[in-house]
Design an enzyme around this catalytic site. Sequence first.
Site, PDB file in Angstrom:
ATOM      1  N   LYS A  13       0.831  -1.208   0.000  1.00  0.00           N
ATOM      2  CA  LYS A  13       0.000   0.000   0.000  1.00  0.00           C
ATOM      3  C   LYS A  13       0.872   1.266   0.000  1.00  0.00           C
ATOM      4  O   LYS A  13       0.657   2.167  -0.802  1.00  0.00           O
ATOM      5  CB  LYS A  13      -0.938   0.011   1.231  1.00  0.00           C
ATOM      6  CG  LYS A  13      -1.875  -1.199   1.288  1.00  0.00           C
ATOM      7  CD  LYS A  13      -2.821  -1.142   2.464  1.00  0.00           C
ATOM      8  CE  LYS A  13      -2.153  -1.246   3.827  1.00  0.00           C
ATOM      9  NZ  LYS A  13      -1.442  -2.538   4.066  1.00  0.00           N
ATOM     10  N   ARG A  88     -10.209   0.193   8.090  1.00  0.00           N
ATOM     11  CA  ARG A  88      -9.786  -1.189   8.346  1.00  0.00           C
ATOM     12  C   ARG A  88     -10.830  -1.994   9.088  1.00  0.00           C
ATOM     13  O   ARG A  88     -10.571  -3.141   9.450  1.00  0.00           O
ATOM     14  CB  ARG A  88      -8.556  -1.201   9.248  1.00  0.00           C
ATOM     15  CG  ARG A  88      -7.316  -0.916   8.537  1.00  0.00           C
ATOM     16  CD  ARG A  88      -6.183  -1.240   9.464  1.00  0.00           C
ATOM     17  NE  ARG A  88      -5.088  -0.424   9.060  1.00  0.00           N
ATOM     18  CZ  ARG A  88      -3.862  -0.860   8.896  1.00  0.00           C
ATOM     19  NH1 ARG A  88      -3.561  -2.080   9.179  1.00  0.00           N
ATOM     20  NH2 ARG A  88      -2.922  -0.068   8.493  1.00  0.00           N
ATOM     21  N   ARG A 128      11.678  -5.729   4.957  1.00  0.00           N
ATOM     22  CA  ARG A 128      11.439  -4.280   4.832  1.00  0.00           C
ATOM     23  C   ARG A 128      12.373  -3.490   5.752  1.00  0.00           C
ATOM     24  O   ARG A 128      12.621  -3.865   6.904  1.00  0.00           O
ATOM     25  CB  ARG A 128       9.990  -3.941   5.183  1.00  0.00           C
ATOM     26  CG  ARG A 128       9.776  -2.422   5.244  1.00  0.00           C
ATOM     27  CD  ARG A 128       8.355  -1.993   5.211  1.00  0.00           C
ATOM     28  NE  ARG A 128       7.574  -2.532   6.307  1.00  0.00           N
ATOM     29  CZ  ARG A 128       6.264  -2.388   6.406  1.00  0.00           C
ATOM     30  NH1 ARG A 128       5.599  -1.748   5.468  1.00  0.00           N
ATOM     31  NH2 ARG A 128       5.622  -2.907   7.418  1.00  0.00           N
ATOM     32  N   ARG A 163      11.187  -1.847  11.114  1.00  0.00           N
ATOM     33  CA  ARG A 163      10.041  -1.425  11.919  1.00  0.00           C
ATOM     34  C   ARG A 163       9.840  -2.401  13.067  1.00  0.00           C
ATOM     35  O   ARG A 163       9.987  -3.603  12.891  1.00  0.00           O
ATOM     36  CB  ARG A 163       8.775  -1.375  11.044  1.00  0.00           C
ATOM     37  CG  ARG A 163       8.120  -0.033  11.034  1.00  0.00           C
ATOM     38  CD  ARG A 163       7.095   0.069   9.941  1.00  0.00           C
ATOM     39  NE  ARG A 163       5.874  -0.657  10.251  1.00  0.00           N
ATOM     40  CZ  ARG A 163       4.777  -0.605   9.507  1.00  0.00           C
ATOM     41  NH1 ARG A 163       4.765   0.133   8.422  1.00  0.00           N
ATOM     42  NH2 ARG A 163       3.704  -1.289   9.839  1.00  0.00           N
ATOM     43  N   ARG A 174      -0.671  -9.403  12.987  1.00  0.00           N
ATOM     44  CA  ARG A 174      -1.227  -8.383  12.070  1.00  0.00           C
ATOM     45  C   ARG A 174      -2.027  -9.063  10.964  1.00  0.00           C
ATOM     46  O   ARG A 174      -3.063  -8.567  10.538  1.00  0.00           O
ATOM     47  CB  ARG A 174      -0.096  -7.531  11.492  1.00  0.00           C
ATOM     48  CG  ARG A 174       0.460  -6.539  12.513  1.00  0.00           C
ATOM     49  CD  ARG A 174       1.821  -6.016  12.121  1.00  0.00           C
ATOM     50  NE  ARG A 174       1.844  -5.273  10.884  1.00  0.00           N
ATOM     51  CZ  ARG A 174       2.935  -5.044  10.175  1.00  0.00           C
ATOM     52  NH1 ARG A 174       4.111  -5.503  10.594  1.00  0.00           N
ATOM     53  NH2 ARG A 174       2.880  -4.359   9.057  1.00  0.00           N
TER      54      ARG A 174
HETATM   55  P1  AP5 Z   1       4.798  -1.593   1.866  1.00  0.00           P
HETATM   56  O1  AP5 Z   1       4.467  -0.773   0.657  1.00  0.00           O
HETATM   57  O2  AP5 Z   1       5.503  -0.938   2.980  1.00  0.00           O
HETATM   58  O3  AP5 Z   1       3.484  -2.375   2.345  1.00  0.00           O
HETATM   59  P2  AP5 Z   1       2.203  -1.873   3.119  1.00  0.00           P
HETATM   60  O4  AP5 Z   1       1.020  -2.545   2.521  1.00  0.00           O
HETATM   61  O5  AP5 Z   1       2.184  -0.382   3.180  1.00  0.00           O
HETATM   62  O6  AP5 Z   1       2.514  -2.537   4.510  1.00  0.00           O
HETATM   63  P3  AP5 Z   1       2.358  -2.029   6.002  1.00  0.00           P
HETATM   64  O7  AP5 Z   1       3.054  -3.061   6.832  1.00  0.00           O
HETATM   65  O8  AP5 Z   1       2.833  -0.622   6.172  1.00  0.00           O
HETATM   66  O9  AP5 Z   1       0.849  -2.120   6.211  1.00  0.00           O
HETATM   67  P4  AP5 Z   1       0.149  -2.303   7.518  1.00  0.00           P
HETATM   68  O10 AP5 Z   1      -1.243  -2.124   7.036  1.00  0.00           O
HETATM   69  O11 AP5 Z   1       0.412  -3.505   8.304  1.00  0.00           O
HETATM   70  O12 AP5 Z   1       0.815  -1.179   8.448  1.00  0.00           O
HETATM   71  P5  AP5 Z   1       0.386   0.287   8.835  1.00  0.00           P
HETATM   72  O13 AP5 Z   1       1.602   1.088   8.916  1.00  0.00           O
HETATM   73  O14 AP5 Z   1      -0.747   0.775   8.009  1.00  0.00           O
HETATM   74  O15 AP5 Z   1       5.657  -2.838   1.364  1.00  0.00           O
HETATM   75  C1  AP5 Z   1       6.178  -3.792   2.271  1.00  0.00           C
HETATM   76  C2  AP5 Z   1       7.590  -4.230   1.829  1.00  0.00           C
HETATM   77  O16 AP5 Z   1       7.513  -4.896   0.574  1.00  0.00           O
HETATM   78  C3  AP5 Z   1       8.550  -3.049   1.622  1.00  0.00           C
HETATM   79  O17 AP5 Z   1       9.821  -3.459   2.022  1.00  0.00           O
HETATM   80  C4  AP5 Z   1       8.524  -2.806   0.107  1.00  0.00           C
HETATM   81  O18 AP5 Z   1       9.759  -2.300  -0.337  1.00  0.00           O
HETATM   82  C5  AP5 Z   1       8.267  -4.215  -0.437  1.00  0.00           C
HETATM   83  N1  AP5 Z   1       7.416  -4.221  -1.634  1.00  0.00           N
HETATM   84  C6  AP5 Z   1       6.267  -3.504  -1.800  1.00  0.00           C
HETATM   85  N2  AP5 Z   1       5.731  -3.793  -3.014  1.00  0.00           N
HETATM   86  C7  AP5 Z   1       6.564  -4.705  -3.594  1.00  0.00           C
HETATM   87  C8  AP5 Z   1       6.534  -5.409  -4.825  1.00  0.00           C
HETATM   88  N3  AP5 Z   1       5.543  -5.218  -5.723  1.00  0.00           N
HETATM   89  N4  AP5 Z   1       7.527  -6.300  -5.084  1.00  0.00           N
HETATM   90  C9  AP5 Z   1       8.523  -6.507  -4.186  1.00  0.00           C
HETATM   91  N5  AP5 Z   1       8.601  -5.858  -3.005  1.00  0.00           N
HETATM   92  C10 AP5 Z   1       7.635  -4.975  -2.702  1.00  0.00           C
HETATM   93  O19 AP5 Z   1      -0.226   0.044  10.295  1.00  0.00           O
HETATM   94  C11 AP5 Z   1       0.608  -0.288  11.393  1.00  0.00           C
HETATM   95  C12 AP5 Z   1      -0.236  -0.408  12.649  1.00  0.00           C
HETATM   96  O20 AP5 Z   1      -0.884   0.843  12.917  1.00  0.00           O
HETATM   97  C13 AP5 Z   1      -1.388  -1.423  12.578  1.00  0.00           C
HETATM   98  O21 AP5 Z   1      -0.959  -2.731  12.903  1.00  0.00           O
HETATM   99  C14 AP5 Z   1      -2.353  -0.852  13.628  1.00  0.00           C
HETATM  100  O22 AP5 Z   1      -1.934  -1.153  14.929  1.00  0.00           O
HETATM  101  C15 AP5 Z   1      -2.204   0.654  13.429  1.00  0.00           C
HETATM  102  N6  AP5 Z   1      -3.165   1.190  12.456  1.00  0.00           N
HETATM  103  C16 AP5 Z   1      -2.889   1.746  11.248  1.00  0.00           C
HETATM  104  N7  AP5 Z   1      -4.006   2.111  10.627  1.00  0.00           N
HETATM  105  C17 AP5 Z   1      -5.029   1.766  11.459  1.00  0.00           C
HETATM  106  C18 AP5 Z   1      -6.444   1.863  11.350  1.00  0.00           C
HETATM  107  N8  AP5 Z   1      -7.049   2.395  10.268  1.00  0.00           N
HETATM  108  N9  AP5 Z   1      -7.192   1.394  12.374  1.00  0.00           N
HETATM  109  C19 AP5 Z   1      -6.620   0.874  13.478  1.00  0.00           C
HETATM  110  N10 AP5 Z   1      -5.289   0.741  13.636  1.00  0.00           N
HETATM  111  C20 AP5 Z   1      -4.498   1.182  12.627  1.00  0.00           C
END
Ligand code: AP5
Length: 219
Positions: A13, A88, A128, A163, A174
């Site tokens: 994402k 979410r 990552r 992270r 997660r």
């Molecule tokens: P990346 O693009 O970083 O993936 P992502 O989908 O953004 O993953 P996240 O882990 O950030 O999502 P998440 O939803 O768990 O975490 P968030 O920060 O929102 O890509 C991942 C890796 O793969 C990178 O190394 C990248 O380089 C590589 N990659 C990407 N695309 C690729 C490809 N096509 N090919 C090869 N490699 C690739 O949330 C964290 C925490 O915050 C949650 O657990 C929760 O506690 C809280 N939180 C956040 N939002 C909410 C909400 N709305 N409600 C409640 N709690 C929330």
Amino acid sequence: MNVVLLGAPGAGKGTQAQRIKDAHGLPHIATGDILRAAVAAGTEVGLKAKSFMDKGALVPDEVVVAIVADRIAQPDCANGWLLDGFPRTAGQAEALDKTIADQGLKPIDAVVYLKVSEEVVVERLSGRRVCPNTSCGAAYHVKYMKPKEEGICDRCGEKIIQRKDDNAETVKERLKTYESQTADLIDRYSKAGLLVEVSSEGGPDEVGNQVLALLEDKK
Ligand code: AP5
């Protein structure tokens, strides 16, 4: 254009958000980034969120809903926004619809669902690396997206780190949280005619080109 990015942890994402942001000039609103910045700054929201984030659980709806409602009302969102990681839960999706209606905003144009297998997610998250500078936040991968200079952020020169929630145990939690609380949104937005599904298993550019092409049709 108002776009929502939906997908499992590690689906890409944040990676695709950068491409959409560059192509459409939309403000990128990532609730995970906002919460991590709040934790780092030790604010009241950060103190509330930390324990949930550390164990791979969701931060309570009322906390994130208030953050997003406030953010999309800002002047830079007048011509559209890109939500990454929100909504979410069904409650968050309902709250977003209500915020849009209450504030008289344009409705959602597209929900981009990045589909990816659990195997790929685990490999992506374990490799990552991120820039800890909250005003930068660039993401890298030890195999797929290496920085030009090992261990150093290309954009701001900061030392990149892993992270805290990218350890094997928290990733497992997660993924469980995603399946139990978020995956149903795919059906919700599909029924609403908003879902744009893209396989996120190809390389970042291949996935990005597909996403951008599909968004053109939603303009
Ligand atoms: P990346 O693009 O970083 O993936 P992502 O989908 O953004 O993953 P996240 O882990 O950030 O999502 P998440 O939803 O768990 O975490 P968030 O920060 O929102 O890509 C991942 C890796 O793969 C990178 O190394 C990248 O380089 C590589 N990659 C990407 N695309 C690729 C490809 N096509 N090919 C090869 N490699 C690739 O949330 C964290 C925490 O915050 C949650 O657990 C929760 O506690 C809280 N939180 C956040 N939002 C909410 C909400 N709305 N409600 C409640 N709690 C929330």
